[in-house]
Design an enzyme around this catalytic site. Structure first.
Site, PDB file in Angstrom:
ATOM      1  N   PRO A  96       0.739  -1.157  -0.056  1.00  0.00           N
ATOM      2  CA  PRO A  96       0.084   0.002   0.007  1.00  0.00           C
ATOM      3  C   PRO A  96       0.730   1.248  -0.136  1.00  0.00           C
ATOM      4  O   PRO A  96       0.380   2.209  -0.135  1.00  0.00           O
ATOM      5  CB  PRO A  96      -0.839  -0.063   1.476  1.00  0.00           C
ATOM      6  CG  PRO A  96      -0.298  -1.447   2.056  1.00  0.00           C
ATOM      7  CD  PRO A  96       0.670  -1.980   1.251  1.00  0.00           C
ATOM      8  N   GLU A 123       3.229  -7.909   8.099  1.00  0.00           N
ATOM      9  CA  GLU A 123       3.326  -6.233   8.275  1.00  0.00           C
ATOM     10  C   GLU A 123       4.075  -5.644   7.198  1.00  0.00           C
ATOM     11  O   GLU A 123       4.003  -4.499   7.089  1.00  0.00           O
ATOM     12  CB  GLU A 123       3.592  -5.899   9.840  1.00  0.00           C
ATOM     13  CG  GLU A 123       2.781  -6.510  10.596  1.00  0.00           C
ATOM     14  CD  GLU A 123       1.453  -5.996  10.712  1.00  0.00           C
ATOM     15  OE1 GLU A 123       1.232  -4.891  10.239  1.00  0.00           O
ATOM     16  OE2 GLU A 123       0.558  -6.810  10.852  1.00  0.00           O
ATOM     17  N   ARG A 161      -4.723  -8.118 -20.252  1.00  0.00           N
ATOM     18  CA  ARG A 161      -5.809  -7.437 -21.264  1.00  0.00           C
ATOM     19  C   ARG A 161      -5.467  -6.768 -22.388  1.00  0.00           C
ATOM     20  O   ARG A 161      -6.025  -6.787 -23.376  1.00  0.00           O
ATOM     21  CB  ARG A 161      -6.953  -7.153 -20.178  1.00  0.00           C
ATOM     22  CG  ARG A 161      -8.225  -6.326 -20.840  1.00  0.00           C
ATOM     23  CD  ARG A 161      -9.135  -5.558 -19.971  1.00  0.00           C
ATOM     24  NE  ARG A 161      -9.986  -5.108 -20.639  1.00  0.00           N
ATOM     25  CZ  ARG A 161     -11.073  -5.418 -21.193  1.00  0.00           C
ATOM     26  NH1 ARG A 161     -11.257  -6.773 -21.071  1.00  0.00           N
ATOM     27  NH2 ARG A 161     -11.982  -4.679 -21.806  1.00  0.00           N
ATOM     28  N   ASP A 176     -12.578   0.972 -23.622  1.00  0.00           N
ATOM     29  CA  ASP A 176     -12.650   0.868 -22.188  1.00  0.00           C
ATOM     30  C   ASP A 176     -12.650   2.113 -21.469  1.00  0.00           C
ATOM     31  O   ASP A 176     -12.113   3.116 -21.900  1.00  0.00           O
ATOM     32  CB  ASP A 176     -11.763   0.081 -21.571  1.00  0.00           C
ATOM     33  CG  ASP A 176     -11.828  -1.439 -21.968  1.00  0.00           C
ATOM     34  OD1 ASP A 176     -12.842  -1.543 -22.424  1.00  0.00           O
ATOM     35  OD2 ASP A 176     -10.893  -2.383 -21.536  1.00  0.00           O
TER      36      ASP A 176
HETATM   37  N1  ADE Z   1      -0.640  -5.195  -0.047  1.00  0.00           N
HETATM   38  C1  ADE Z   1      -1.502  -4.945   0.827  1.00  0.00           C
HETATM   39  N2  ADE Z   1      -2.155  -3.842   0.629  1.00  0.00           N
HETATM   40  C2  ADE Z   1      -1.809  -3.400  -0.750  1.00  0.00           C
HETATM   41  C3  ADE Z   1      -2.390  -2.512  -1.710  1.00  0.00           C
HETATM   42  N3  ADE Z   1      -3.612  -1.825  -1.572  1.00  0.00           N
HETATM   43  N4  ADE Z   1      -1.755  -2.805  -2.990  1.00  0.00           N
HETATM   44  C4  ADE Z   1      -0.929  -3.435  -3.345  1.00  0.00           C
HETATM   45  N5  ADE Z   1      -0.554  -4.570  -2.349  1.00  0.00           N
HETATM   46  C5  ADE Z   1      -0.815  -4.461  -1.140  1.00  0.00           C
END
Ligand code: ADE
Length: 236
Positions: A96, A123, A161, A176
């Site tokens: 993230p 984590e 794709r 798209d």
């Molecule tokens: N691992 C945990 N959350 C994630 C996300 N939002 N994007 C990519 N990998 C992740």
């Protein structure tokens, strides 16, 4: 294109990769997707032989909750897939904390010969994995998944794709939503048979056979929908 995925859960990829468009793209040798189990490279693997002992994560230095992916197994797994195929590739940690993945990024990645995606659990990754492997970081959205597996699948799905030859003649990614022809906005509304369904009629213009007018109408519809539902896309 070749896509390598390094993961602790190779079985998670079995079903998404074995149906529909992703299956066909692999059968047609447009993409080769190779899933490798990081746990096979855990150092204590040989000593114990039991899955339970194949340690791939540990407590964070400095304290704090959760477990962190150790660098050793990830490096060894990475070096293994580099030996399987010497072709250079872009390396991504799924996290993230990464740059946001979107359609534009998918087009960019579709131009690569090889992608190496590293999915973490727990984590996060020991920072030396990112530094040592020269990895970029990529995120599929501002939320936290339990691991990178679903994110890797999303990226594979979207990128494959777009590869030439993957979609049949009667389907195309070019119109798209978010595509260049859609001006980066949403797609126009689609209709198919029947002409009248529960009192709801297909717009007359689509039955007119006037392709110029239809194209104009679609552009207008696409713009209106984007203004209404995703005005943020127009600001971009
Ligand atoms: N691992 C945990 N959350 C994630 C996300 N939002 N994007 C990519 N990998 C992740």
């Amino acid at each position: 294109m070749r896509i390598d995925v390094l993961t602790l859960f190779p079985q998670a990829f079995e079903s998404p990769l074995s149906c529909s468009i992703l299956k066909r793209a692999q059968e047609a040798h447009i993409v080769e997707i190779v899933i490798t189990d990081i746990r096979d490279f855990a150092a204590d693997n040989a000593q114990h032989g039991l899955r339970h002992y194949r340690k791939v994560d540990d407590k964070p230095y400095g304290g704090g909750p959760g477990m962190v992916m150790m660098p050793g197994p990830v490096f060894d797994c990475f070096e293994h897939v580099c030996k399987l195929s010497p072709e250079k590739g872009r390396v991504f940690l799924l996290t993230p904390q990464g740059q946001k993945f979107d359609q534009r990024k998918a087009v960019e990645l579709g131009g690569e010969n090889r992608l190496i995606l590293i999915a973490g659990k727990y984590e996060g990754f020991d920072e030396r994995i990112r530094i040592g492997l020269g990895a970029e970081q990529i995120s599929i959205g501002d939320y936290v998944l339990n691991g990178g597996e679903l994110a890797a699948m999303v990226i594979i799905d979207v990128v494959v794709r777009l590869l030439p030859g993957v979609l049949g003649d009667d389907t195309s990614a070019k119109d798209d939503s978010f595509s260049e022809t859609a001006g980066g906005g949403l797609e126009y509304p689609q209709y198919t048979r029947p002409e009248v369904f529960r009192g709801m009629k297909v717009p007359e213009i689509l039955l007119s056979g006037d392709h110029k007018k239809i194209a104009q109408w679609r552009r207008q519809q696409a713009l209106e929908r984007t203004q209404k539902w995703r005005p943020d896309l127009l600001e971009k």
